[in-house]
Design an enzyme around this catalytic site. Structure first.
Site, PDB file in Angstrom:
ATOM      1  N   TYR A 180      26.749  81.164 -16.868  1.00  0.00           N
ATOM      2  CA  TYR A 180      27.887  81.486 -17.745  1.00  0.00           C
ATOM      3  C   TYR A 180      27.506  82.502 -18.823  1.00  0.00           C
ATOM      4  O   TYR A 180      28.366  83.184 -19.360  1.00  0.00           O
ATOM      5  CB  TYR A 180      28.438  80.220 -18.421  1.00  0.00           C
ATOM      6  N   LYS A 196      17.823  72.615  -8.628  1.00  0.00           N
ATOM      7  CA  LYS A 196      17.763  73.095  -7.245  1.00  0.00           C
ATOM      8  C   LYS A 196      16.435  73.840  -7.116  1.00  0.00           C
ATOM      9  O   LYS A 196      16.371  75.032  -6.787  1.00  0.00           O
ATOM     10  CB  LYS A 196      18.981  74.001  -6.991  1.00  0.00           C
ATOM     11  N   ASP A 248      22.439  68.911  -4.640  1.00  0.00           N
ATOM     12  CA  ASP A 248      23.249  68.494  -3.480  1.00  0.00           C
ATOM     13  C   ASP A 248      23.077  66.999  -3.215  1.00  0.00           C
ATOM     14  O   ASP A 248      24.055  66.280  -2.948  1.00  0.00           O
ATOM     15  CB  ASP A 248      22.917  69.339  -2.236  1.00  0.00           C
ATOM     16  N   ASP A 280      28.669  71.130 -14.916  1.00  0.00           N
ATOM     17  CA  ASP A 280      30.116  71.366 -14.881  1.00  0.00           C
ATOM     18  C   ASP A 280      30.719  70.673 -13.663  1.00  0.00           C
ATOM     19  O   ASP A 280      31.717  69.948 -13.741  1.00  0.00           O
ATOM     20  CB  ASP A 280      30.334  72.892 -14.810  1.00  0.00           C
ATOM     21  N   ASP A 322      32.712  66.585 -13.328  1.00  0.00           N
ATOM     22  CA  ASP A 322      34.086  66.446 -12.817  1.00  0.00           C
ATOM     23  C   ASP A 322      34.102  65.492 -11.630  1.00  0.00           C
ATOM     24  O   ASP A 322      35.008  64.677 -11.487  1.00  0.00           O
ATOM     25  CB  ASP A 322      34.649  67.810 -12.387  1.00  0.00           C
TER      26      ASP A 322
END
Ligand code: NAD
Length: 367
Positions: free
Chosen positions: A142, A189, A221, A245, A249
């Protein structure tokens, strides 16, 4: 206690839910004899319309000079449908986080027993889940270099982390784990990303200062899968901006609805408290938004920024009692909810306030 709180409603249902969050703070001030002085400021689409800026200077000055912020959400369909618009509501949000040094986003994910049936996950898998997410907020894709080349046919967003950014959030996660089940899961990751390899190295280094806390690493993952498969296996989760993020959710489904989850963004100055949901264009103006995430954000504000544990607990108990009594907004209602118990936004806020009075009066009788 005397404190200055800025209400930052933003756009869409942000305005509707923060109205209820503010009422709860006013009730707490009245019952516990605190003086909360409120001010309001604009951000997002509303601010762009009024000033041309998503985060006007006047707003920033107010935010830098208060003790805590209760924020709603930003966003407007106009921008979602036109990615070419250069001035955008979410720029206000990102700038605010950067300017206030809000580098850690805390998201407690705890299911109220009353909502076990409202989740899309099986109750026997969910029961007892209690996860505290620490999402890094000021680094990653971001904020890395971004742009286009090859006449616009190639686009890039640089995933970037610096050692100190990982260190400070890792410390916060380990410190929180000490007050909980003493386990930290760091999500990255590292099998493919260099920034994740740095993340893992730094978290390992920080963990040496917390020998009483168990550390495990998971690839993002696998973590996404385990959150649904065995949510009880997590205690504190620490992760970067992008992975956080998405995972938070996903984890909101553990709590039954986006409308139930509060979050705190903290750094070294003022704290900002907000629901995890957005401005929800589809239900804006209908008066049906669930205000409980904003109300629970107010509870986090009382606890984290002001250290008012008893007051914060009273708000959480009041939400619990409201749910126990069978009251629901549409997003958390199920087939067993009686029609007359489905409340609109204002009715839900009023109900919680009534329960706060009961909870606090009961505590006073006990003392
Ligand atoms: P959203 O969170 O606004 O809504 C997702 C779904 O959940 C919608 O169906 C909505 O009706 C429902 N929902 C959300 N909050 C609810 C509540 N309190 N009560 C009942 N139902 C609720 O996400 P979206 O639809 O992807 O985005 C809408 C806008 O919000 C976009 O402009 C987006 O950019 C913005 N957004 C802002 C923030 C923020 O300000 N922090 C976060 C996410 C999205």
């Amino acid at each position: 206690m005397k404190k200055k709180i800025v209400i930052l409603p933003g756009d869409g249902i942000g305005k509707e839910v923060t109205t209820e969050g503010k009422k709860v703070l006013e009730k707490i001030a009245e019952l516990f004899d605190h003086q909360f002085v409120f001010d309001t400021a604009s951000i997002g689409h509303d601010a762009i319309e009024a000033t041309g800026q998503p985060l006007p200077e006047e707003t920033l000055t107010k935010l830098k000079n208060c003790d805590a912020i209760l924020f709603g959400a930003v966003g407007h369909p106009k921008y979602d449908n036109d990615p070419t618009l250069k001035v955008r509501p979410e720029q206000g949000l990102l700038k605010m986080r950067k300017e206030l040094g809000l580098y850690a986003n805390l998201r407690p994910i705890k299911l109220f027993d009353e909502l076990l049936e409202a989740s899309s996950i099986k109750p026997e898998i969910l029961k007892g889940s209690d996860i505290l997410f620490f999402r890094e907020l000021t680094g990653d894709v971001y904020f890395g270099d971004k742009g286009r080349k090859d006449e616009g046919k190639t686009a890039y967003d640089l995933m970037i982390y610096q050692k100190y950014e990982v260190e400070r959030i890792a410390h916060k996660a380990f410190q929180a784990a000490r007050t909980r089940k003493k386990k930290v899961t760091s999500v990255d990751k590292a099998n493919v990303l260099e920034s994740s390899r740095l993340w893992r190295e730094v978290v390992n280094e920080v963990s040496k200062q917390y020998p009483d806390v168990t550390l495990e690493h998971q690839f993002v993952d696998a973590a996404a899968m385990k959150l649904i498969q065995s949510p009880r296996s997590f205690d504190v989760v620490v992760t970067g901006n992008l992975f956080g993020d998405i995972l938070t959710d996903e984890a909101s489904q553990i709590a039954g609805s986006m409308g139930m989850l509060a979050s705190a963004s903290v750094g070294d100055q003022v704290g900002l408290y907000e629901p995890i949901h957005g401005s929800a264009h589809d239900i804006t103006g209908k008066g049906i938004a669930n205000p409980l995430a904003s109300i629970l954000s107010a509870a986090l504000l009382l606890d984290i920024s002001f250290g008012l544990k008893e007051e914060s607990e009273a708000v959480i108990r009041a939400v619990e009692q409201t749910l126990k009594a069978g009251y629901r907004t549409t997003d958390i209602a199920d087939s067993k909810t009686r029609k007359e118990n489905i409340l609109n936004t204002t009715q839900m806020g009023t109900n919680v306030i009534g329960q706060i009075e009961k909870v606090v009066n009961k505590q006073m009788v006990k003392q």
